[in-house]
Design a protein around this motif. Structure first.
Motif, PDB file in Angstrom:
ATOM      1  N   GLY A 176     -24.263 -47.361 -15.996  1.00  0.00           N
ATOM      2  CA  GLY A 176     -25.356 -48.107 -15.372  1.00  0.00           C
ATOM      3  C   GLY A 176     -25.262 -49.584 -15.663  1.00  0.00           C
ATOM      4  O   GLY A 176     -26.010 -50.386 -15.088  1.00  0.00           O
ATOM      5  N   ALA A 177     -24.332 -49.985 -16.540  1.00  0.00           N
ATOM      6  CA  ALA A 177     -24.144 -51.407 -16.832  1.00  0.00           C
ATOM      7  C   ALA A 177     -23.535 -52.133 -15.636  1.00  0.00           C
ATOM      8  O   ALA A 177     -23.799 -53.317 -15.427  1.00  0.00           O
ATOM      9  N   GLU A 178     -22.705 -51.431 -14.864  1.00  0.00           N
ATOM     10  CA  GLU A 178     -22.146 -51.971 -13.629  1.00  0.00           C
ATOM     11  C   GLU A 178     -22.913 -51.359 -12.472  1.00  0.00           C
ATOM     12  O   GLU A 178     -22.909 -50.142 -12.280  1.00  0.00           O
ATOM     13  N   LEU A 179     -23.581 -52.202 -11.696  1.00  0.00           N
ATOM     14  CA  LEU A 179     -24.350 -51.726 -10.551  1.00  0.00           C
ATOM     15  C   LEU A 179     -23.870 -52.412  -9.286  1.00  0.00           C
ATOM     16  O   LEU A 179     -23.289 -53.491  -9.326  1.00  0.00           O
ATOM     17  N   TYR A 180     -24.124 -51.776  -8.149  1.00  0.00           N
ATOM     18  CA  TYR A 180     -23.775 -52.364  -6.859  1.00  0.00           C
ATOM     19  C   TYR A 180     -24.872 -52.033  -5.854  1.00  0.00           C
ATOM     20  O   TYR A 180     -25.655 -51.098  -6.047  1.00  0.00           O
ATOM     21  N   THR A 181     -24.915 -52.815  -4.791  1.00  0.00           N
ATOM     22  CA  THR A 181     -25.802 -52.498  -3.677  1.00  0.00           C
ATOM     23  C   THR A 181     -25.022 -52.568  -2.380  1.00  0.00           C
ATOM     24  O   THR A 181     -24.100 -53.379  -2.232  1.00  0.00           O
ATOM     25  N   VAL A 182     -25.398 -51.720  -1.439  1.00  0.00           N
ATOM     26  CA  VAL A 182     -24.734 -51.668  -0.135  1.00  0.00           C
ATOM     27  C   VAL A 182     -25.179 -52.865   0.698  1.00  0.00           C
ATOM     28  O   VAL A 182     -26.381 -53.107   0.873  1.00  0.00           O
ATOM     29  N   ILE A 183     -24.216 -53.636   1.237  1.00  0.00           N
ATOM     30  CA  ILE A 183     -24.548 -54.819   2.037  1.00  0.00           C
ATOM     31  C   ILE A 183     -23.989 -54.721   3.455  1.00  0.00           C
ATOM     32  O   ILE A 183     -23.980 -55.702   4.184  1.00  0.00           O
ATOM     33  N   GLY A 184     -23.534 -53.536   3.844  1.00  0.00           N
ATOM     34  CA  GLY A 184     -22.964 -53.390   5.176  1.00  0.00           C
ATOM     35  C   GLY A 184     -23.326 -52.052   5.782  1.00  0.00           C
ATOM     36  O   GLY A 184     -24.306 -51.414   5.406  1.00  0.00           O
ATOM     37  N   HIS A 185     -22.520 -51.634   6.737  1.00  0.00           N
ATOM     38  CA  HIS A 185     -22.726 -50.336   7.367  1.00  0.00           C
ATOM     39  C   HIS A 185     -22.734 -49.247   6.305  1.00  0.00           C
ATOM     40  O   HIS A 185     -21.901 -49.251   5.398  1.00  0.00           O
ATOM     41  N   ALA A 186     -23.656 -48.312   6.406  1.00  0.00           N
ATOM     42  CA  ALA A 186     -23.866 -47.319   5.357  1.00  0.00           C
ATOM     43  C   ALA A 186     -22.581 -46.549   5.040  1.00  0.00           C
ATOM     44  O   ALA A 186     -22.087 -45.801   5.890  1.00  0.00           O
ATOM     45  N   PRO A 187     -22.030 -46.683   3.810  1.00  0.00           N
ATOM     46  CA  PRO A 187     -20.809 -45.962   3.434  1.00  0.00           C
ATOM     47  C   PRO A 187     -21.140 -44.554   2.949  1.00  0.00           C
ATOM     48  O   PRO A 187     -21.018 -44.225   1.767  1.00  0.00           O
TER      49      PRO A 187
END
Length: 291
Positions: A176-187
């Motif tokens: 959980g220390a490395e997080l990401y968010t989707v910024i494009g077409h749903a992968p």
């Protein structure tokens, strides 16, 4: 001239009535005040970037309790302060954490929690007119999370703005220390392969509009390209008068079902051909600042 002046005066008196158009009648898809429910302070993460720009994330402890527990402990320890946004891959994700990957985790943070990618129950309360390409059924939980199921297991879906946990190759599950968010077409191909732990509910522009990384997978190749993270806090850690207040729209009612139908069939005058269906990621449940 006197007759003209009198006519203008009469028109001026009638103008406010003409200017005030009647509001449109209520739609079956409109929410009522009781449909808006508060998001608890302990489920809101506040990330402050360089320039004071803030990103607000709603956490999903019911679906990823171990990973969200880690994230809460990381925020309470101020672990992200001084880290950065390290990766921005076009039409895919923005990712943040410790670029050096050497910063020790705080005590009580589990390096590899259980793989919280799917579960056996399906608690969706809405349905869509057409099947989903990635699941037998999709729908929303009563509190607005996008869900999918194959009839055996269920999972959160990788829609725009959803937040997931970066990990190495299995059996790593990510702390959980490395997080990401989707910024494009749903992968959606990532569904059931990574733990989803939340959703960006405000401030997405500060993550989606960053320069794209030129390294492999959008990783920034130099420290100067990274966006510094000044702080990450749970709303519950902030003084009472500084806490952001958000509400989600409850989905377990006919008004929300009608709202889903409006997403599936857009109406004139702009739309001339209704789609007859919608993807779960094109009908994410609304969230707003508390009134």
């Amino acid at each position: 001239m006197l007759k003209l002046s009198a006519a203008l005066a009469a028109f001026a008196l009638s103008w406010p009535a003409l200017a005030q158009t009647a509001p449109p009648p209520p739609s079956p898809a409109d929410a009522i005040p009781a449909d808006w429910k508060p998001i608890p302070d302990g489920e809101i993460l506040v990330m402050t970037l360089r320039g004071g720009h803030q990103v607000f994330i709603r956490l999903a402890p019911r679906y990823a309790p171990a990973h969200v527990g880690n994230i809460r402990r990381l925020a309470e320890a101020h672990w992200w302060d001084g880290t950065s946004v390290n990766r921005v891959q076009d039409n895919y994700v923005t990712q943040w954490g410790d670029a050096t990957e050497t910063k020790p985790l705080p005590p009580m943070v589990i390096a590899n929690p259980p793989a919280e990618y799917e579960w056996t129950r399906f608690d969706g309360v809405t349905a869509f007119a057409r099947p989903d390409s990635y699941a037998a059924r999709t729908g929303h939980s009563a509190d607005g999370w996008p869900l999918a199921t194959d009839g055996k297991t269920s999972w959160l879906t990788h829609c725009y703005g959803m937040v997931g946990v970066g990990r190495d190759l299995a059996p790593s599950t990510g702390s959980g220390a490395e997080l990401y968010t989707v910024i494009g077409h749903a992968p959606r191909h990532l569904d059931r392969n990574i733990a989803l732990v939340g959703r960006v509910i405000e401030g997405m522009q500060w993550l989606s509009s960053l320069p794209r990384g030129t390294g492999d997978l959008g990783v920034y190749e130099s420290a100067g390209e990274r966006t510094p993270i000044l702080s990450v806090r749970l709303a519950s850690q902030l003084p009472e008068d500084e806490r952001p207040r958000f509400q989600y729209r409850a989905t377990d009612n006919e008004r929300f079902a009608a709202w889903v139908r409006t997403r599936e069939n857009r109406t004139p005058p702009f739309f001339t051909v209704p789609a007859g269906g919608a993807d779960i990621c094109n009908a994410q449940a609304p969230i707003r600042r508390a009134q």
